[in-house]
Design an enzyme around this catalytic site. Structure first.
Site, PDB file in Angstrom:
ATOM      1  N   HIS A 266      25.816  42.352  24.030  1.00 16.02           N
ATOM      2  CA  HIS A 266      25.403  43.711  23.657  1.00 16.02           C
ATOM      3  C   HIS A 266      25.499  44.647  24.855  1.00 16.02           C
ATOM      4  O   HIS A 266      25.902  45.800  24.723  1.00 16.02           O
ATOM      5  CB  HIS A 266      23.994  43.687  23.067  1.00 16.02           C
ATOM      6  CG  HIS A 266      23.941  42.928  21.786  1.00 16.02           C
ATOM      7  ND1 HIS A 266      24.479  43.405  20.616  1.00 16.02           N
ATOM      8  CD2 HIS A 266      23.463  41.694  21.495  1.00 16.02           C
ATOM      9  CE1 HIS A 266      24.330  42.504  19.655  1.00 16.02           C
ATOM     10  NE2 HIS A 266      23.716  41.463  20.172  1.00 16.02           N
TER      11      HIS A 266
ATOM     12  N   GLU B 278      37.259  36.694  14.453  1.00 17.38           N
ATOM     13  CA  GLU B 278      35.805  36.747  14.317  1.00 17.38           C
ATOM     14  C   GLU B 278      35.323  38.165  14.022  1.00 17.38           C
ATOM     15  O   GLU B 278      34.247  38.575  14.459  1.00 17.38           O
ATOM     16  CB  GLU B 278      35.109  36.182  15.564  1.00 17.38           C
ATOM     17  CG  GLU B 278      35.359  34.684  15.700  1.00 17.38           C
ATOM     18  CD  GLU B 278      34.427  33.982  16.688  1.00 17.38           C
ATOM     19  OE1 GLU B 278      33.831  34.665  17.527  1.00 17.38           O
ATOM     20  OE2 GLU B 278      34.305  32.751  16.593  1.00 17.38           O
TER      21      GLU B 278
ATOM     22  N   GLY C 205      26.374  45.339  10.734  1.00 20.62           N
ATOM     23  CA  GLY C 205      26.410  44.628  12.021  1.00 20.62           C
ATOM     24  C   GLY C 205      25.869  45.527  13.111  1.00 20.62           C
ATOM     25  O   GLY C 205      26.542  45.820  14.088  1.00 20.62           O
TER      26      GLY C 205
ATOM     27  N   GLU D 279      30.964  48.776  13.657  1.00 22.16           N
ATOM     28  CA  GLU D 279      31.848  48.361  14.741  1.00 22.16           C
ATOM     29  C   GLU D 279      32.082  46.881  14.487  1.00 22.16           C
ATOM     30  O   GLU D 279      31.300  46.036  14.894  1.00 22.16           O
ATOM     31  CB  GLU D 279      31.172  48.626  16.085  1.00 22.16           C
ATOM     32  CG  GLU D 279      32.159  48.608  17.222  1.00 22.16           C
ATOM     33  CD  GLU D 279      32.477  47.208  17.709  1.00 22.16           C
ATOM     34  OE1 GLU D 279      33.301  46.523  17.058  1.00 22.16           O
ATOM     35  OE2 GLU D 279      31.904  46.820  18.717  1.00 22.16           O
TER      36      GLU D 279
ATOM     37  N   ASP E 147      30.853  49.401  27.306  1.00 22.70           N
ATOM     38  CA  ASP E 147      32.239  49.737  26.982  1.00 22.70           C
ATOM     39  C   ASP E 147      32.221  51.177  26.469  1.00 22.70           C
ATOM     40  O   ASP E 147      31.984  51.451  25.295  1.00 22.70           O
ATOM     41  CB  ASP E 147      32.760  48.782  25.910  1.00 22.70           C
ATOM     42  CG  ASP E 147      34.224  49.041  25.563  1.00 22.70           C
ATOM     43  OD1 ASP E 147      34.715  50.165  25.835  1.00 22.70           O
ATOM     44  OD2 ASP E 147      34.866  48.138  25.019  1.00 22.70           O
TER      45      ASP E 147
ATOM     46  N   GLU F 134      25.566  40.045   2.186  1.00 19.92           N
ATOM     47  CA  GLU F 134      25.628  39.565   0.811  1.00 19.92           C
ATOM     48  C   GLU F 134      24.235  39.223   0.274  1.00 19.92           C
ATOM     49  O   GLU F 134      24.049  39.072  -0.936  1.00 19.92           O
ATOM     50  CB  GLU F 134      26.519  38.314   0.727  1.00 19.92           C
ATOM     51  CG  GLU F 134      28.001  38.568   1.042  1.00 19.92           C
ATOM     52  CD  GLU F 134      28.317  38.647   2.535  1.00 19.92           C
ATOM     53  OE1 GLU F 134      27.373  38.583   3.365  1.00 19.92           O
ATOM     54  OE2 GLU F 134      29.499  38.792   2.870  1.00 19.92           O
TER      55      GLU F 134
ATOM     56  N   HIS G 114      36.390  46.118  26.299  1.00 19.51           N
ATOM     57  CA  HIS G 114      36.046  44.695  26.345  1.00 19.51           C
ATOM     58  C   HIS G 114      36.935  43.866  25.426  1.00 19.51           C
ATOM     59  O   HIS G 114      36.926  42.648  25.491  1.00 19.51           O
ATOM     60  CB  HIS G 114      34.563  44.488  26.005  1.00 19.51           C
ATOM     61  CG  HIS G 114      34.257  44.644  24.549  1.00 19.51           C
ATOM     62  ND1 HIS G 114      34.184  45.874  23.929  1.00 19.51           N
ATOM     63  CD2 HIS G 114      34.047  43.734  23.585  1.00 19.51           C
ATOM     64  CE1 HIS G 114      33.916  45.696  22.643  1.00 19.51           C
ATOM     65  NE2 HIS G 114      33.820  44.397  22.409  1.00 19.51           N
TER      66      HIS G 114
ATOM     67  N   ARG H  18      34.641  52.423  23.651  1.00 20.49           N
ATOM     68  CA  ARG H  18      34.116  52.055  22.344  1.00 20.49           C
ATOM     69  C   ARG H  18      32.940  52.942  21.941  1.00 20.49           C
ATOM     70  O   ARG H  18      32.970  53.640  20.932  1.00 20.49           O
ATOM     71  CB  ARG H  18      33.658  50.596  22.392  1.00 20.49           C
ATOM     72  CG  ARG H  18      32.741  50.160  21.268  1.00 20.49           C
ATOM     73  CD  ARG H  18      32.018  48.886  21.666  1.00 20.49           C
ATOM     74  NE  ARG H  18      31.123  48.385  20.629  1.00 20.49           N
ATOM     75  CZ  ARG H  18      29.836  48.716  20.535  1.00 20.49           C
ATOM     76  NH1 ARG H  18      29.293  49.566  21.387  1.00 20.49           N
ATOM     77  NH2 ARG H  18      29.097  48.203  19.579  1.00 20.49           N
TER      78      ARG H  18
ATOM     79  N   ASP I  83      22.066  43.214  10.359  1.00 22.10           N
ATOM     80  CA  ASP I  83      22.697  42.298  11.307  1.00 22.10           C
ATOM     81  C   ASP I  83      22.135  40.901  11.081  1.00 22.10           C
ATOM     82  O   ASP I  83      20.945  40.735  10.819  1.00 22.10           O
ATOM     83  CB  ASP I  83      22.442  42.747  12.753  1.00 22.10           C
ATOM     84  CG  ASP I  83      23.504  42.225  13.713  1.00 22.10           C
ATOM     85  OD1 ASP I  83      24.211  43.057  14.309  1.00 22.10           O
ATOM     86  OD2 ASP I  83      23.632  40.994  13.853  1.00 22.10           O
TER      87      ASP I  83
END
Lengths: 321, 321
Positions: free
Chosen positions: A10, A118, A43, A109, A16, A94, A259, A19, A65
């Site tokens: 994190h 991933e 997320g 993101e 970053d 879900e 990153h 980003r 998350d």
């Protein structure tokens, strides 16, 4: 191994700036889009994008998350006086129950190495199909994979040639591994021998999961008088097209460090190339059948040249696992 | 995130020449100890130490590792024509069945960050108690944890101060995490404000698991005229005392880089120190009760000074998880 730190991922993502500032700009510059809206942050991690959305005037933000980082996110949201504005839920998209039946904006993101390794894109698409109102917005909404050819003799020797003689032993079984696993690393722009080529574009509004097993042609035009190609590389660009003034960032070698770095696919042979020749082929990628989080990638290539002595073609299988 | 590579950890360990060459020297320079011996390599990884032992004349080597890397190790051993000399077993040391009831030498590279974090020492001790003949040898057989105090204002600000303001938000909940999790990173020798102090020594022949929950006093003598201490650091040295000519390597800031780097424990306050003053206290470390692989570390400290305005003491809890 790397610099050990529990929440290191994190920290690295927050630091970053390419980003995080792209998201910040996309949100802060478009308050007219966020004002009074219900936003879903897929997320959400430490909650940074959720807080950006609140600052931009969102009525309510839901952050989801799977990770225990959500506990820290709750503390951070509280420290910033936003507990009434942000609902944080730990769990799978879900499975969690959202406090609103529909959302106006999905913020996420989700990108992984090579865009798709991933990645959380599947989760974003699930959230889109289940929760996004008709005409709702997705931030970001466009992702494009690019490729180029690079000269990388010295580093290839260090990464691949190393295995020929390890303290006097033959380690070629690991050489095979090194050649079939793409390497995520930074590539200097001066190493690029070809133009970048746009290979595969994802429109977040229309893409479906099945589209993520794809085969896409590419054409790389050589831009150096005489050079060698030791590897093909891939990276991605991200766009927020809903913005009033479009916002875009790149993870390519010509751009500022992120990153995500670049993904390097070493060739087994070296291509000897001249200006204006082209390397053509297909980039294929699909989730591994047994392990859905792994990627099976195949790259075919052909050097188009009038010089028969330099003709070369092949097809290589890689695995990101 | 880090440079992505499936077997990256093995590559990094092999390329750590301080580590690998120390083992190589300890084995190759002591062929008289290895000749015709049965050797057990605990956590053999790619099999490099096992192959060193064969080259040094071992009658047979048994390599045990839980990881699937053992499949690659088998291929490597075969590529080097040593399949009759090395038996490779995948599994837990507690569960595998060795082809010999006893072994003459235990060889292992078991050390983790801060020596003990995620280390395999317990497994080595299990193997020692079950398999090592009376009078058998352990390579290496001695490990010592050292400490020192460092000036680290700039980096502390980057690592700790960063959380005060993250894109305009208060991230102090993660500042707390950053202060309670030691940081594994390289420290420049010029940052050291004190002499190094030997804090805790492990004799592999006699240590038992219970000894690894320990409390050890330390005394750090300040060696700079006026300076500040922002953090205490720890590292370890490793010795192979059975060698004809003793072999030793250090993972300290005064030594060549190793992948273990150093472990940094930030203090909450800054100590203002002068030459010949001392910082004294205790280093305590024990496996976490719930998660045995995590380490609970407590460091108490007291600045011994005649200047009442600079007196300082405290006790800080850290967690490696």
């Amino acid at each position: 191994m790397h610099s050990y730190n529990h929440h290191g991922i994190h920290e690295e993502m927050l630091k970053d700036e390419v980003r995080t500032k792209s998201y910040q700009n996309a949100i802060y510059q478009n308050k007219h889009l966020f004002k009074d809206k219900i936003v879903l942050d897929v997320g959400c991690g430490t909650g940074i994008l959720s807080m950006f959305a609140v600052k931009a005037g969102a009525r309510h933000v839901i952050g989801v998350d799977m990770s225990t980082i959500i506990e820290k996110a709750k503390e951070i949201v509280e420290a910033n006086g936003m507990t009434t504005k942000i609902t944080l839920l730990q769990g799978k998209m879900e499975e969690v129950e959202l406090p609103f039946p529909k959302v106006d904006i999905i913020l996420s993101e989700w990108m992984g190495y090579f865009l798709l390794y991933e990645s959380m894109l599947d989760t974003v698409l699930y959230a889109r199909d289940k929760y996004l109102v008709t005409g709702g917005l997705i931030f970001p909404d466009k992702a494009t994979i690019f490729m180029a050819g690079i000269e990388d003799g010295e580093y290839k020797d260090e990464k691949i040639g190393f295995w020929d003689n390890v303290y006097g032993f033959d380690y070629t079984p690991l050489k095979h591994t090194a050649l079939t696993e793409p390497l995520v690393d930074t590539v200097e722009v001066k190493a690029c021998v070809t133009d970048p080529a746009r290979v595969f574009t994802i429109d977040l509004y229309t893409v479906i999961s099945a589209d993520l097993a794809f085969q896409a042609p590419y054409v790389l035009k050589v831009r150096k008088p005489q050079d060698f190609i030791h590897a093909l590389i891939a990276w991605f660009d991200i766009e927020f097209t809903a913005c009033h003034k479009p916002i875009h960032f790149s993870t390519g070698p010509h751009s500022k460090y992120t990153h995500w770095k670049q993904t390097v696919f070493y060739l087994r042979e070296v291509l000897t190339v001249e200006e204006n020749e082209t390397v053509t082929g297909f980039l294929m990628s699909k989730p591994n059948e047994k392990k859905k989080r792994d990627l099976d990638i195949t790259i075919s290539y052909r050097l188009e040249t009038d010089d028969p002595s330099r003709q070369a073609e092949g097809s290589l299988d890689y695995k990101m696992c």
